[in-house]
Design a protein around this motif. Structure first.
Motif, mmCIF file in Angstrom:
data_model
loop_
_atom_site.group_PDB
_atom_site.id
_atom_site.type_symbol
_atom_site.label_atom_id
_atom_site.label_comp_id
_atom_site.label_asym_id
_atom_site.label_seq_id
_atom_site.Cartn_x
_atom_site.Cartn_y
_atom_site.Cartn_z
ATOM 1 N N CYS A 1620 3.003 3.423 -7.717
ATOM 2 C CA CYS A 1620 2.483 4.340 -6.200
ATOM 3 C C CYS A 1620 3.766 5.385 -6.102
ATOM 4 O O CYS A 1620 4.645 5.151 -6.152
ATOM 5 N N PRO A 1621 2.625 6.537 -6.254
ATOM 6 C CA PRO A 1621 4.033 7.534 -5.801
ATOM 7 C C PRO A 1621 4.693 7.783 -4.383
ATOM 8 O O PRO A 1621 5.414 8.744 -4.484
ATOM 9 N N CYS A 1642 -3.370 6.309 -6.203
ATOM 10 C CA CYS A 1642 -3.163 4.945 -5.492
ATOM 11 C C CYS A 1642 -4.092 4.678 -4.839
ATOM 12 O O CYS A 1642 -3.708 4.620 -3.272
ATOM 13 N N SER A 1645 -5.176 1.758 -0.419
ATOM 14 C CA SER A 1645 -4.156 1.387 0.148
ATOM 15 C C SER A 1645 -3.318 2.350 1.313
ATOM 16 O O SER A 1645 -3.233 3.264 1.273
ATOM 17 N N CYS A 1647 -0.509 2.757 1.435
ATOM 18 C CA CYS A 1647 1.055 3.623 1.269
ATOM 19 C C CYS A 1647 0.148 4.868 0.842
ATOM 20 O O CYS A 1647 1.335 6.169 1.610
ATOM 21 N N CYS A 1648 -0.774 5.180 0.699
ATOM 22 C CA CYS A 1648 -1.677 6.547 0.058
ATOM 23 C C CYS A 1648 -1.949 7.061 1.084
ATOM 24 O O CYS A 1648 -2.798 8.165 0.776
HETATM 25 ZN ZN LIG Z 1 -0.047 4.194 -2.548
#
Ligand SMILES: [Zn+2]
Ligand SMILES: [Zn+2]
Ligand SMILES: [Zn+2]
Ligand SMILES: [Zn+2]
Ligand SMILES: [Zn+2]
Ligand SMILES: [Zn+2]
Ligand SMILES: [Zn+2]
Length: 1756
Positions: A1620-1621, A1642, A1645, A1647-1648
């Motif tokens: 994941c970046p 990614c 999710s 996170c992104c």
């Molecule tokens: Zn991510």
């Protein structure tokens, strides 16, 4: 390895202390001391808190560096006794690398297993090992790892063949048995031992430490401050959202920080969320606890002293370090194993390893993962210690599992999940069974966790609480462990193994006894049940145990002694279950046909009955094994056969089968769905092997030991049919007096079911042991019967067949012998078809057919017979003989009771008016008779000459009943029925029977004269022909008629359905239809009169005959002529932004409010595409329709929150005819009127006129502007007199009717709104620009498509696209009438200024920044606004041509400027034909060089330049031809309707161009030279050429979707290393590949997620807007699934372009077959993209499948 000791940054206060530190000195001091343990602990106590946890933010880099320097380095110095860099290298030299690969899998990494060689499905290889192994040539299986677990390469027990890959192949010269410690000095061993013991002890102490504010003795820090952490722990109860919300409240953080905290907690198991003094942290804790305790138990939070946290951090680091150090040497690894397993001071199970395991459930996730990893790289990699570890694991098993039940973490992070690594090793499993009694332990532990029992001690799941249900789910993992233990069967047995296995079996039977009879049901009469009883838990248990039961039997099958003992134990258990079997149930006596039997009175329909009978079924399985292994014949004395009471054996299975029959008969309707579901699973492929199949076998076993008449009477009695068949005059009186239709119907069904049961008891002989068959005969038969229904794909077959514990069906071995494979096309999948010769094995009453299967198969087989011209009878197939133990079953066929029943049914059929009977009853009776005849025939054939065949079915059926009734014989009844008119359908079968009877009679006669008869089927053919007379034909005709009628009725129903399902096909055929129609029309108005070549532009353009264009409205069906002054007709259209042709995906998105779209850059970075389904409506009809859609949508939203596939609020609707997604309509306009004009001005003259006009417009517009803005300039500028004929003040009347005007605004506004992504504003001057742009862009995209599809320029487009282009072009030329004239003229002036210098226009783009087709289209379409004021007789055609010529020259210049350096090619010499062009182009190029100097490279060859220009300009010319054709309505030359040579000349001719395009320039050199100079002197040109801008070279290649690898696992591998970046280094859960640009994202999710227009969207949606202007095509790598996205709310899944060898996709990667790229299918996806049909495809998918609408696409 010691790190470089330079340039670090450390807190300055500590600097001096750290700089003075010497690892070497510390180590040598340690070498001197006596109590090393104390010394090291002191060292740690001093330094650890100084390195770790110094503030709120951890700083891993500097912490790690310091830890390495101050803590690890001295340990390494001590360990090696010298500089670790040399010491460790020495160790490494002597390292014997483990033969095991042991690669630990990352989440999502591909794993491979071999279906042929793996010992069990848990044996897997990593990609590297797999590629170097023999298995890549085998039938392998590919999956993605869920994380944990490791590569089994090198484990000889895991693979039947090829255990090593090339890399792990053992080196034979080395003796691998050598003790690894032999290479080390005793000193070294001792030091090593010391260090490992201390470090491991420290780590274990710290990780299992549970005090928050104190440290273990010896670690107390010298100075302690008031610094604490508020530590949040992970649980599986609270959701992400809850945690994020709570954190924001509790610690005052932003949402972003909260998300990051939550992500870390989820990943590592804990995270400090606040740092500070105790009170500060305590306050946060109380807020968190308070906020999360409402619904569930609160989140776990601890306030921990910073030194405790620091030591815990270092403890993890220390474990990492141990893992790292043992990597250098197998000797060190072994020492660590020794240290770990050494028994501690507390005795048994007190080693450090034990301590860790036993505290597992108390540790946080991160700590568990770290020590599990260490176990894997140490204990599990050393074969000696793996065994010792396994023993400890087994000893602790019960406690570990109990802890696991209480723990709420997933199993992958529990130490219990290591069982798979230990138990699946066959020798280990056997050792654990014999030495640690593992089998018994597992089952006991399992049973202990299922506490709820009823009075009889049976499981009771009904009252489970949520907590218990949760536990029930977790406890199932124990069954998995048991499976691992049993998965490989022993090849030899020791007495100890026998003893322990049988002990295990005993425990297992205890479990079974708790299941026997669980969840009993009682038939509900009167009222419907109030609440559906719980049934799933019991079936889950049954399903989970299915493989275990089968495996137990397989174990028994490998040893006779075990089998005999197991059989005895099982029988005892069953007897135990049946104790009190007859209690309270009255004994009764049944008698029929002169036979009588005693049984009990029991009615399934009145008393309790249960579907769960595992004890009986296990006994049935063992009974078959006795037969199969012939134990029953060889050791009968050891078997308790005499103890068997057949009626007892069959009682419960029979009840269960009767229950099914009664459910089918509708007698249990009031018991609800739970019962229906149970019955379904009972027969389902997942359960039937150990349920239905075994019940049938038990019936067979019981019946084989009974008098068949007795057996049948008991069956009749349990079916509650005894009273019907036992009465003396049953043949007559059945049901006559019974008028209750329901009861009659029920009884009919029950009789049918019972007859079917008898067929199965006698006919099912394909289980090895029951019949004399091989194992593969059974599977063959299953496949044949599946394929008799219809051809099937591989996956369908797999689903229909039972799998064994290795997930194998055994199908591969036999499939080719029974079926042939047909490859798939671009859609659909590969199918297996039954080999014709196998059709004769078809049994209509195959026991695994459901009723639906049966009728489908019957229909298919009859159809097949009809096609082959055979008779329609479907007689029973030949059967294999029974095994001796079951041989007596055939006598059922000829027993008196059965014959009595058969006779009765036939009699009812003879007199249909009297009784109630059914055709399927008769059909079954005929089938049974057929079985009897076949049996007799078989026996006759196989009998030796002098042996008399006692089975004499023909004799029995020819015998009439005895006095007094003297009933007719079965045979007589059949002959009677043969002529019954109401039994047409069965005639073929009756005929077949009578023929068989005849043939057997001859056989019997011939056997008497010792003559063997061959096949009976062939002779009889002749007489058959005679039989088939007129009646036959009539019957067929009648059947055909009925079928037709039925089909017609179905058709209308299906049609809708069909169109939906086959949209594409439908579309295609429509297009074909249109295409043919359009060609015919184009032929019609092709000018046969004039031979002149067709020209589409300029004064010489061909003038098609004016013709009325009449269209029909699809809504009101009225016809309407297209005229400017009539009612508006519109086309449904869909406008969308597009980047399909983009040559520059990096261009930042423009600001929609201020963007000036007048000039399109040649990189085409985004455009506006317009498409249409071609359906025409009145504008008012459409408006009414759209209003109705809006109203409906409003109602729908109020009622229920259902989404639609289209967004009405955004103007979207579905075409009322074809349901194609649309968002606006284009008005249809009449073509331009051609005015044959007089002499037209040449270029020079026209330039002058145009210049004057523009000047006039400038000054006129200035007047319109508010005074003051340009006031100064106005005075300076001389008042320019307009040419006389140019009436600048004249405002022309719009020629259009009001409805057309309205529609002009509608479409213009829609294009503007969508194209710029702004709010609609019909006043915006950019509206017409967007319309012209869309026209040009759509033409370009269609031109590209035609090239890509290798289709000719004209005549190959579907009519809808032709219509769409015409309307777009004509709309474009008319749209100025709906806008303000000055603003359109302003656009025109700026457009012209880009070509012809105009001092009054300040900024014009340089010609390298202009797409010439866009310019041409815009300038031509905007000219109308100027022309309307011109009365000089200047024709539009002439102006179009002048513009066209100038722009063509400009385009050539553009290309010359951008043509790359010449490539040296062989065939530079061209024929003389193009010499002229080459010279001309050189001349032009040199002129450009004189203007630009060194910016242009020198080019010697005109050939190269001409090539570049000629290929580069072609797309533009083709686009121009499309444009003028549609704008001016000129027919097209036939040469352009094909892909023949000479296109260039024809195209140039059609466009009124010389075929030497250079002449355009050279013939007007004087006029064009100044323009040329102007273009070249634009500063932008030089700048771009020197690399300051985007340089596009021509021709622009069509964009393709990215290249995909052939092998899908390459993609999986690529995705598994993708992180994941956003959350540094984390594995992405749903890596998703953009097929347009190749970015990996990614997806799905937290996170992104990013914000887009104020909403949170997932990575895919966000990328869609950046990369595809709102449309995205992705590949979800883990799912093997293509994802289409459009906007934020729409999406669908699409079949991936990867297929397995069976021609099937594997969405979700469930099957695991190797997948390879199917280029055809990928091209199809690419085509969807290129023709802008992705959104349309989504629309269709969502219409067809409403569940797609509900998905939150924006979060993907
Ligand atoms: Zn991510
Ligand atoms: Zn490997
Ligand atoms: Zn390997
Ligand atoms: Zn293999
Ligand atoms: Zn209409
Ligand atoms: Zn349509
Ligand atoms: Zn992309």
């Amino acid at each position: 390895m010691a790190a470089a000791e330079s340039d670090r940054e450390v807190p300055s206060a500590l600097c001096t202390e750290f700089l003075n530190f010497s690892a070497k000195d510390t180590a040598s001091k340690w070498l001197q001391v006596t109590d090393l343990y104390k010394e090291v602990y002191q060292h740690l106590a001093r330094y650890v808190p100084k390195i770790y946890c110094l503030g709120p933010n951890l700083n891993p880099q500097s912490e790690d560096l310091l830890a390495q320097l101050l803590l690890q380095a001295p340990l390494e110095w001590y360990l090696c006794g010298e500089d670790p860099s040399t010491g460790l290298a020495k160790l490494e030299q002597n390292n014997q690398p483990s033969q095991l690969c042991g690669h630990v899998f990352r989440v999502g990494e591909p794993t491979y297993s071999c279906r042929e060689c793996a010992a069990d499905p848990t044996c897997v290889l990593c990609m590297q090992c797999f590629l170097g192994s023999v298995h890549k040539e085998h039938r392998y299986r590919m999956t993605t790892s869920g994380g944990g677990g490791f590569c089994d390469c090198g484990d000889t027990e895991a693979w039947k063949k090829g255990p090593y890959c090339q890399k792990h192949e053992p080196n034979i010269s080395d003796s691998c048995q050598e003790d690894p410690l032999a290479h080390l000095s005793t000193d070294m061993i001792a030091r090593c031992y010391n260090v490992f013991a201390i470090v491991l002890k420290y780590a274990v102490d710290m990780l299992t430490w549970d005090k928050e504010d104190e440290l273990p003795p010896g670690l107390e820090p010298p100075d302690r401050g008031d610094t604490y952490y508020c530590m949040l722990f992970n649980d599986e109860v609270h959701t992400y959202e809850q945690v994020i919300y709570t954190l924001q409240k509790a610690v005052n953080c932003t949402q972003k920080e909260a998300v990051s905290f939550a992500t870390t907690v989820d990943r590592d198991g804990r995270k400090s969320v606040r740092f500070g003094d105790f009170a500060f942290c305590e306050q946060a804790k109380s807020v968190i606890v308070r906020n999360t305790s409402r619904q569930s138990k609160p989140l776990r939070v601890q306030v921990m002293h910073s030194s405790v946290v620091a030591h815990q951090c270092f403890a993890l680091k220390a474990l990492h370090w141990l893992g790292h150090v043992i990597g250098y040497s197998d000797a060190l690894r072994r020492i660590l194993c020794q240290v770990g397993l050494e028994r501690g001071p507390e005795g048994e199970n007190s080693s450090l390893v034990d301590t860790l395991m036993l505290c597992d459930s108390k540790m946080w996730k991160g700590a568990r993962n770290v020590y599990h990893q260490l176990f894997m790289s140490s204990l599990l990699m050393d074969l000696k210690y793996k065994k010792l570890f396994a023993i400890q694991f087994a000893k602790n098993y019960r406690r570990l599992q109990t802890d696991f039940m209480e723990d709420d973490h997933e199993r992958v992070v529990s130490v219990t999940s290591l069982s798979v690594q230990l138990f699946t090793v066959p020798t280990m499993a056997r050792m654990l069974i014999t030495e640690e009694n593992l089998m018994t332990t597992i089952i006991r532990t399992f049973v202990d966790h299922l506490r709820h029992r009823d009075l009889q001690g049976r499981f009771q799941f009904e009252r489970y609480t949520a907590q218990q249900a949760f536990k029930f789910r977790r406890v199932q993992s124990l069954i998995g462990d048991l499976k691992y233990v049993l998965i490989s069967r022993p090849t030899e047995w020791s007495d100890q193994l026998r003893e322990k296995f049988l002990e295990g079996l005993d425990t297992f039977l205890e479990l079974f006894k708790c299941m026997q009879g669980m969840d009993p049901v009682v038939r509900q009469v009167g009222q419907h049940i109030e609440m559906e009883p719980e049934w799933e838990a019991a079936f889950t248990l049954q399903m989970k145990l299915t493989h275990i039961i089968s495996m137990m039997q397989e174990w028994c099958a490998t040893d006779e002694r075990v089998l005999i003992e197991a059989y005895k134990k099982c029988l005892t258990a069953l007897t135990h279950c049946h104790s009190g079997f007859t209690d309270g149930e009255q004994p009764i006596t049944l008698s029929m046909c002169g036979h009588s039997v005693d049984t009990i009175r029991y009615c399934v329909s009145q008393e309790k009955v249960s579907i769960h009978l595992p004890v009986s079924r296990l006994l049935a399985g063992l009974h078959v094994l006795l037969s199969k292994m012939e134990v029953a014949y060889r050791f009968p004395e050891q078997l308790p056969l005499s103890e068997l009471s057949p009626p007892m054996l069959i009682e419960h299975p029979l009840r269960c089968l009767v229950l099914c029959a009664q459910v089918h008969a509708g007698m249990w309707r009031r018991n609800g769905f739970s019962l229906v579901n149970q019955i379904y699973y009972y027969h389902n492929v997942k359960c039937r092997v150990e349920m239905f199949d075994k019940d049938l076998i038990m019936l067979q076993a019981g019946a084989s030991m009974m008098d068949p008449n007795h057996f049948l009477m008991i069956v009749l009695s349990r079916f509650e049919l005894y009273h019907i068949f036992s009465s003396a005059d049953c043949r007559k009186s059945y049901n006559r007096e019974n008028t209750n239709k329901d009861v009659v119907q029920q009884n009919n069904t029950l009789i049918e079911e019972m007859l079917h049961l008898i067929m199965m008891v006698v006919g099912e002989r394909f289980e090895a042991g029951v019949g004399q068959v091989e194992g593969c005969d059974e599977i063959k038969r299953e496949i044949i019967h599946q394929l008799c229904i219809r051809p099937m794909a591989h996956s369908e077959l797999v689903k229909a067949l039972p799998e064994n514990e290795n997930k194998e069906t055994g199908m591969e071995r036999v499939i080719d012998s029974v079926a042939s494979f047909k490859k798939p096309g671009v859609t659909g999948r590969g199918l297996y078809e039954l080999r014709p010769e196998c059709a004769k094995q078809f049994n209509l009453y195959f026991h695994h057919y459901s009723r639906a299967d049966q009728s489908k198969a019957e229909e298919a087989q009859r159809k097949l017979k009809r096609q082959n011209g055979e008779d329609m009878a479907l007689p029973p197939p030949m059967l294999p003989p029974f095994s001796p133990l079951f041989a007596s079953l055939v006598n059922i066929l000829q027993c008196d009771v059965l014959l009595g029943m058969l006779g009765a049914v036939l009699q009812w059929a003879v007199e249909p008016s009297g009784g109630h009977w059914s055709e399927s009853m008769l059909q079954r009776v005929l089938h049974l008779i057929g079985m009897g005849l076949l049996e007799e025939q078989q026996q006759l054939k196989n009998s030796s000459e002098d042996h008399d065949v006692s089975f004499n079915f023909t004799l029995k059926i020819s015998r009439p009943g005895e006095a007094p009734s003297n009933t007719a014989s079965v045979l007589a009844l059949l002959e009677n029925l043969q002529n019954a008119p109401h039994l047409e359908v069965h005639k073929d079968m009756i005929r077949w029977i009578l023929k068989m009877v005849a043939s057997i009679k001859t056989m019997r006669e011939l056997t008497a004269s010792t003559y063997t008869v061959t096949a009976s089927g062939s002779h009889g053919q002749e007489e058959m022909v005679c039989d088939k007379d007129k009646a036959e034909r009539k019957r067929k005709a009648e059947m055909a008629r009925l079928r037709r009628e039925k089909i017609m009725a179905q058709m209308s129903e299906m049609q809708r359905h069909f169109i939906n399902e086959n949209k594409e096909l439908f579309q295609q055929s429509l297009e074909e239809l249109y295409a043919s129609a359009s060609t015919s029309t184009s032929l019609e108005h092709s000018p046969t009169s004039s031979d002149a070549a067709l020209v589409c532009v300029g004064p010489r353009r061909s003038r098609p005959r004016e013709k009325r264009q009449v269209v029909t409205c699809i809504l009101c069906q009225e016809e309407q002529e297209i005229r400017a002054d009539s009612k508006a007709m519109v086309l449904a259209a869909f406008v969308q932004r597009s980047t399909v042709m983009s040559k520059n995906r990096k261009r930042p998105p423009h600001d929609p409010e201020h963007y000036d779209p007048l000039f399109m850059h040649p990189d085409l970075s985004f455009g506006t595409h317009t498409g249409s389904c071609g359906h025409i409506m009145h504008s008012h009809c459409w408006q009414r329709y759209f209003e109705a859609v809006q109203a409906k949508e409003q109602r729908r939203q109020q009622r229920l929150r259902v989404h639609t596939s289209y967004d009405v609020g955004n103007g979207e609707f579905l075409c009322p005819l074809c349901e194609c997604l649309s968002n606006t309509v284009i008005p249809l306009l009449p073509g331009a009127k051609g005015s044959n004009s007089c002499e037209q001005p040449g270029l020079g003259q026209w330039l002058k006129i145009s210049g004057q006009q523009i000047k006039a417009m400038h000054s006129a517009h200035r007047k319109l502007q508010p005074v003051g803005v340009d006031a100064v300039e106005e005075t300076v500028e001389e008042q320019c007199p307009a040419p006389e004929s140019f009436r600048i003040d004249y405002t022309p009347m719009s020629p259009y009717s009001s409805t057309i005007k309205e529609m002009l605004t509608t479409f213009g506004t829609a294009t503007y709104k969508v194209g710029l992504k702004v709010h609609p504003n019909e006043q915006d001057p950019r509206v017409p620009i967007m319309c012209w742009g869309s026209c040009a862009y759509t033409i370009q995209s269609i031109e590209r498509l035609l090239v890509d599809e290798e289709k000719p320029l004209f005549g190959s487009l579907p009519c809808r696209q032709d219509d769409c282009l015409s309307s777009l072009a004509r709309f474009g030329s008319a749209c100025w009438t709906a806008a303000s004239q000055p603003s359109v003229q302003g656009h025109y002036i700026r457009l012209v200024a880009a070509l012809i210098p105009d001092p009054q226009v300040e900024t014009s783009p340089c010609i390298l920044d202009i797409d010439m087709l866009h310019l041409l289209v815009s300038v031509v379409l905007s000219y109308g606004s100027v022309h309307s004021q011109d009365s000089s007789g200047l024709s539009v055609d002439a102006v179009q041509l002048h513009f066209f010529h100038i722009i063509t020259v400009a385009h050539m210049v553009q290309m010359l400027l951008t043509s790359g350096p010449e490539e040296v090619t062989m065939e530079q010499e061209s024929g003389g034909a193009e010499r002229e062009e080459e010279e001309d182009i050189c001349a032009l190029y040199n002129t450009l060089r004189t203007h630009l100097g060194s910016s242009l490279p020198e080019v010697a060859s005109g050939w190269h330049l001409w090539r570049c220009v000629k290929t580069g300009i072609l797309p533009y010319l083709r686009g121009a031809a499309l444009f003028f054709h549609h704008l001016n309505g000129v027919p097209t030359p036939p040469e352009l309707h094909a892909l023949c040579p000479g296109q260039w000349e024809v195209l140039c001719g059609y466009l009124s161009l010389p075929s030497n395009l250079l002449q355009l320039y050279h013939s007007q050199k004087e006029l064009l030279e100044p323009l040329l100079y102007g273009w070249c002197s634009h500063p932008g040109v030089r700048q771009t050429l020197q690399g300051g801008g985007v340089l596009v070279s021509f021709p622009r290649e069509s964009n393709s979707l990215i290249d995909l690898p052939d092998d899908y696992s390459a993609l999986i591998n690529q995705a598994s290393s993708f992180t994941c970046p956003k959350s540094g280094g984390d594995k992405s859960r749903a890596p998703t590949l953009c097929l347009v640009c190749g970015s990996m994202l990614c997806s799905q999710s937290y996170c992104c997620q990013t914000e887009l227009d104020g909403e949170d969207v997932g990575a895919c949606t966000a990328h869609t807007f950046a990369c595809g202007a709102g449309v995205g095509i992705f590949l979800r790598v883990r799912e093997s699934q293509v994802l289409f996205l459009s906007g934020k709310t729409k999406g669908c899944f699409y079949a991936p372009p990867y297929l397995d060898d069976y021609g099937e996709t594997d969405q979700g990667l469930r099957r695991g077959n190797p997948l390879h790229l199917c280029r055809q299918r990928y091209r199809k996806i690419q085509k969807l993209w290129r023709q802008h049909s992705v959104t349309e495809e989504i629309g269709h998918a969502q219409e067809a499948n409403q569940t797609l609408v509900g998905i939150d696409w924006q979060h993907l």
